[in-house]
Design a protein around this motif. Structure first.
Motif, PDB file in Angstrom:
ATOM      1  N   CYS A   1       6.066   6.556  -4.352  1.00  0.00           N
ATOM      2  CA  CYS A   1       4.667   6.800  -4.713  1.00  0.00           C
ATOM      3  C   CYS A   1       3.937   7.778  -3.793  1.00  0.00           C
ATOM      4  O   CYS A   1       3.046   8.481  -4.235  1.00  0.00           O
ATOM      5  CB  CYS A   1       3.924   5.473  -4.693  1.00  0.00           C
TER       6      CYS A   1
ATOM      7  N   SER B   1       1.383   4.561  -0.487  1.00  0.00           N
ATOM      8  CA  SER B   1       1.433   3.208   0.074  1.00  0.00           C
ATOM      9  C   SER B   1       1.358   2.123  -0.990  1.00  0.00           C
ATOM     10  O   SER B   1       0.628   1.155  -0.842  1.00  0.00           O
ATOM     11  CB  SER B   1       0.305   3.008   1.104  1.00  0.00           C
TER      12      SER B   1
ATOM     13  N   CYS C   1       4.594   1.470  -3.091  1.00  0.00           N
ATOM     14  CA  CYS C   1       5.928   1.054  -3.554  1.00  0.00           C
ATOM     15  C   CYS C   1       6.826   0.496  -2.452  1.00  0.00           C
ATOM     16  O   CYS C   1       7.684  -0.327  -2.721  1.00  0.00           O
ATOM     17  CB  CYS C   1       6.626   2.213  -4.250  1.00  0.00           C
ATOM     18  N   GLY C   2       6.696   0.941  -1.232  1.00  0.00           N
ATOM     19  CA  GLY C   2       7.514   0.458  -0.127  1.00  0.00           C
ATOM     20  C   GLY C   2       8.876   1.125  -0.001  1.00  0.00           C
ATOM     21  O   GLY C   2       9.667   0.763   0.861  1.00  0.00           O
TER      22      GLY C   2
ATOM     23  N   CYS D   1       9.705   3.941   1.201  1.00  0.00           N
ATOM     24  CA  CYS D   1       9.831   4.748   2.417  1.00  0.00           C
ATOM     25  C   CYS D   1       9.898   3.911   3.693  1.00  0.00           C
ATOM     26  O   CYS D   1       9.655   4.422   4.776  1.00  0.00           O
ATOM     27  CB  CYS D   1       8.655   5.707   2.506  1.00  0.00           C
TER      28      CYS D   1
ATOM     29  N   LEU E   1       5.724   1.999   6.806  1.00  0.00           N
ATOM     30  CA  LEU E   1       5.900   2.833   5.614  1.00  0.00           C
ATOM     31  C   LEU E   1       5.822   4.292   6.081  1.00  0.00           C
ATOM     32  O   LEU E   1       4.791   4.739   6.589  1.00  0.00           O
ATOM     33  CB  LEU E   1       4.819   2.539   4.580  1.00  0.00           C
TER      34      LEU E   1
ATOM     35  N   CYS F   1       5.531   7.070   4.633  1.00  0.00           N
ATOM     36  CA  CYS F   1       4.546   7.981   4.034  1.00  0.00           C
ATOM     37  C   CYS F   1       3.150   7.758   4.599  1.00  0.00           C
ATOM     38  O   CYS F   1       2.281   8.607   4.437  1.00  0.00           O
ATOM     39  CB  CYS F   1       4.538   7.859   2.512  1.00  0.00           C
TER      40      CYS F   1
HETATM   41  S1  FES Z   1       4.924   3.421  -0.030  1.00  0.00           S
HETATM   42 FE1  FES Z   1       5.714   4.510  -1.726  1.00  0.00          FE
HETATM   43  S2  FES Z   1       6.529   6.302  -0.810  1.00  0.00           S
HETATM   44 FE2  FES Z   1       5.654   5.254   0.852  1.00  0.00          FE
END
Ligand code: FES
Length: 134
Positions: free
Chosen positions: A68, A71, A73-74, A76, A109, A111
């Motif tokens: 995503c 922050s 989807c998790g 990364c 995370l 990102c």
């Molecule tokens: S939480 Fe989705 S890419 Fe970092």
């Protein structure tokens, strides 16, 4: 007098003179970040101050996998091994995303985590395009 000179005089008379040009911002400091792949191999990538771990790893052959970039989807997820003090603090949104995705509280995370100094070393959990290669 050139047309440009007239324009400049008119701007000054009408109060639109911008004055001296603002100087450009100084370049951001650059730091070396160590990334550890799931199989233990390490590599270094450069990060400008404020760059996310995802951005820095993207300058290498083995970037952090992402979904995503906001922050939620998790994907990364990384484990910080060294240099926690030289990373941006955890936000409430990052904490909520880690809880929603059953990610350990001490993981970050990539990102949402920016580099602020030297000495950062992180283990990548998911490598972009790896498909079990590690
Ligand atoms: S939480 Fe989705 S890419 Fe970092």
């Amino acid at each position: 007098m050139t047309p440009f000179g007239i324009r400049k005089i008119l701007k000054k008379l009408l109060g639109f003179d911008e004055g001296p040009k603002a100087s450009s911002a100084p370049p951001r400091p650059k730091y070396s970040v160590t990334f550890v792949l799931p199989d233990g191999q390490e590599y270094q990538a450069d990060a400008r101050e404020g760059d996310s771990l995802v951005l820095a790893s993207g300058r290498s052959e083995y970037p952090i996998s992402t979904g995503c970039m906001d922050s939620s989807c998790g994907t990364c997820e990384v484990l910080v091994l060294e240099g926690q003090d030289n990373l941006t603090p955890v936000t409430s949104k990052e904490t909520a995303t880690k809880e929603a995705n059953n990610i350990d509280a001490n993981h970050r995370l990539g990102c949402q985590t920016a580099v602020l100094g030297e000495g950062v070393k992180v283990q990548i959990v998911n490598v972009l395009g790896a498909d079990g290669d590690f």
